[in-house]
Each structure stands twice: as C-alpha cells, then as structure tokens.
Write a protein that holds these residues in place. Structure first.
Motif, short mmCIF file in Angstrom:
data_model
loop_
_atom_site.label_atom_id
_atom_site.label_comp_id
_atom_site.label_asym_id
_atom_site.label_seq_id
_atom_site.Cartn_x
_atom_site.Cartn_y
_atom_site.Cartn_z
N ILE A 56 -41.65 -113.37 43.75
CA ILE A 56 -40.40 -112.94 43.14
C ILE A 56 -39.51 -114.12 42.81
N VAL A 57 -39.52 -115.16 43.65
CA VAL A 57 -38.72 -116.36 43.38
C VAL A 57 -39.29 -117.10 42.18
N ARG A 58 -40.61 -117.20 42.13
CA ARG A 58 -41.24 -117.87 40.99
C ARG A 58 -40.96 -117.12 39.69
N TRP A 59 -41.02 -115.79 39.74
CA TRP A 59 -40.76 -115.01 38.53
C TRP A 59 -39.32 -115.15 38.06
N LEU A 60 -38.39 -115.24 39.00
CA LEU A 60 -36.98 -115.36 38.63
C LEU A 60 -36.70 -116.68 37.92
N PHE A 61 -37.27 -117.77 38.42
CA PHE A 61 -36.94 -119.09 37.90
C PHE A 61 -38.00 -119.64 36.93
N TRP A 62 -39.16 -119.00 36.90
CA TRP A 62 -40.22 -119.38 35.96
C TRP A 62 -40.78 -118.08 35.38
N PRO A 63 -40.01 -117.39 34.55
CA PRO A 63 -40.40 -116.05 34.10
C PRO A 63 -41.73 -116.00 33.35
N THR A 64 -42.09 -117.06 32.63
CA THR A 64 -43.36 -117.02 31.91
C THR A 64 -44.57 -117.04 32.85
N SER A 65 -44.34 -117.36 34.13
CA SER A 65 -45.45 -117.37 35.09
C SER A 65 -45.93 -115.96 35.43
N LEU A 85 -48.98 -124.47 28.84
CA LEU A 85 -48.31 -123.67 27.81
C LEU A 85 -47.22 -122.80 28.41
N LEU A 86 -47.47 -122.27 29.61
CA LEU A 86 -46.45 -121.45 30.28
C LEU A 86 -45.25 -122.30 30.68
N ILE A 87 -45.51 -123.54 31.10
CA ILE A 87 -44.40 -124.45 31.44
C ILE A 87 -43.59 -124.77 30.19
N LEU A 88 -44.29 -125.06 29.08
CA LEU A 88 -43.59 -125.33 27.83
C LEU A 88 -42.81 -124.11 27.36
N GLY A 89 -43.41 -122.93 27.49
CA GLY A 89 -42.71 -121.71 27.12
C GLY A 89 -41.46 -121.50 27.95
N ASN A 90 -41.55 -121.82 29.24
CA ASN A 90 -40.39 -121.69 30.11
C ASN A 90 -39.28 -122.65 29.68
N LEU A 112 -28.99 -115.99 39.59
CA LEU A 112 -30.40 -116.03 39.96
C LEU A 112 -30.58 -116.56 41.38
N LEU A 113 -29.78 -117.57 41.74
CA LEU A 113 -29.85 -118.10 43.10
C LEU A 113 -29.46 -117.04 44.12
#
Length: 274
Positions: A56-65, A85-90, A112-113
């Motif tokens: 859930i933390v990863r999805w909040l701050f790295w939504p493309t993951s 590509l997901l990092i670039l998209g983020n 978000l925090l």
C-alpha cells in the motif's frame, strides 16, 4: 513615450519568461521526486535487502508499480526494462501533477504521508510491548480456542465451524454459550485484535489478528500474534509454524519470533513473494 513602451514590453517578456521558468521548475521538481522514490524503494528492497516495502505504501508513492502486482510482468524476461519504464512513467506522472497542481502538490504529498502512516500496521516494537502487556489474555484466548475445537474462526461478528458452517452475531449463541461468547469479545477488545482468531483444526495453531483500513481487499494488511504448538515439520499450517525460522518476509507476509511458541505475524492481501 517609445522608450517607456519598450521598457514595458521588456518587463512583460521577462515576466513571461519567469512564469515559464516557474512552470518548468515545478515539472522538473516533480520528475526528480518521481524518479527518486521508486529508485529508493528498489535499492531498499533489492540492494540493501532490508525487507519489502508494504504494497500500500509503494502504491501510494509509486502508483505505476501497480502493474507489478496485477500482471505477469515479473515472470517475463524483460522485467528490468519494464521496471525502468514504470519508474519513468512515475517520474512523468509526478511532473505532470506538480505542473498542474503547483503549490497544491505539496499538500498532496503531505496527505499521502498521512495516509501512508494511517494504513500501516503498528511497528514491531509496539507489538512487542503490547504482547508483554497482554500475554495472559492472549494465552487465555489460545486455550479457549483449542478447548472449543469445533471452531476454526471466532471473530467479533462471525463464528465458523470445522465443517464450514458460519454463524453471525445473532446466531452465535446457538453454538456457543452467551457467557463464552461475551468472554471472547472482551478479550479481543482487550488485546486489540479486531479480526478475532483463526485456528488450524489439525495442529491447534492460532492466529490472533487485527486489520488496517477495514477489509478493503486492495489495501488491507492483517497483523497480530501467531501461536504455534510445535514449530517445524508441518505438512500444512501457518508458514512460521511450518518453517520454524526466527524471522522471514516477502511481499505477501512476514514474521518475527517472540519466544519458543509466539510470533508477530503479518499478512498482506496483494503482492507476490520475491
């Protein structure tokens, strides 16, 4: 008059250039943050191997993951390229949001925090202290559950028997004495386990659980205390009871041994193990 007009035009051009610079600044600032967060997560998980960041933390701050958890991508040959590509998209997403929201994006980051803090389960230190304070009640619940061996689930709102029958709050007293039912509810509240307990009918292992954010499947994390009657060599039970190791973890679950029979145990609803 002409000189004054030229001065005004020059001032306007400088102002427009400054505005464009501010817009670009928000964009590139967002891009930088959008790159930094997923890279930091991957370093934390893969290089430093300090454990998995909760989904859930990863999805909040790295939504493309999200694509990493809801697709067959991790099994493909080009996983590294896909992650890049997901990092670039983020990064592009953060840049776009920062450009559109500008100062409001700071408020979104703070929000978000706060949300991340709310959805996280208690720290291990908190659970260790709670265990020391309420160990007597936890052990009483285990004894009661194994005495009432016909049930595999006893929760504040439902009871489930070994043959799969379920009884709600109003029907529970037909299979469990009212005083017994009330005692379970009192103990669940005392130890802070709002999911009640799950019991392995074959081994007598008991998981006393709580959850974050209700039962929303995409974000729920179940955590609590696991009691193993005998660790190791189990054909089927909770992973810590089968493996008997002091600690372990992945994207789906993690545990930490408290003593010879007790563990801190956490289950994450989504995400595959590394």
């Amino acid at each position: 008059m002409t000189a004054r007009c030229l001065h005004i035009l020059q001032f306007r051009n400088r102002s427009r250039g400054f505005v464009r610079l501010k817009h670009n600044g928000w964009f590139f600032g967002g891009v930088a943050l959008g790159l930094t967060i997923p890279i930091a997560i991957r370093i934390y998980e893969r290089l430093l191997m300090l454990g998995g960041v909760r989904p859930i933390v990863r999805w909040l701050f790295w939504p493309t993951s999200l694509f990493l958890d809801f697709g067959p991508w991790t099994a493909q040959r080009y996983e590294v390229i896909f992650v890049l590509l997901l990092i670039l998209g983020n990064a592009l997403l953060y840049g776009l949001l920062a450009t559109v929201l500008r100062r409001a994006s700071i408020g979104v980051a703070i929000l978000l925090l706060v949300v991340g803090w709310i959805v996280l389960p208690p720290s291990d230190n908190t659970l260790v202290k709670r265990f020391a304070k309420h160990r007597a009640e936890l052990e009483q619940l285990v004894q009661m559950a194994n005495h009432d061996g016909r049930f595999i689930l006893i929760a504040p709102g439902v009871i489930k028997t070994v043959d799969g029958k379920e009884y709600g709050v109003h029907d529970a007293q037909s299979v469990l004495a009212p005083s017994r039912w009330a005692e379970y509810q009192r103990l669940f509240k005392a130890v802070g386990m709002n999911e009640g307990l799950n019991r392995n009918e074959k081994t007598g292992d008991v998981f006393l659980a709580a959850h974050t954010l209700g039962k929303t499947e995409a974000v729920a994390t179940y955590f609590g205390y696991l009691y193993c009657t005998n660790t190791g060599g189990r054909p089927y039970s909770f992973p810590p009871c089968m493996e008997g190791s002091d600690s372990a973890g992945g994207r789906r679950y993690r545990w930490r041994k408290l003593d010879s029979a007790w563990y801190i145990y956490e289950i994450r609803v989504h995400g595959s193990d590394d």
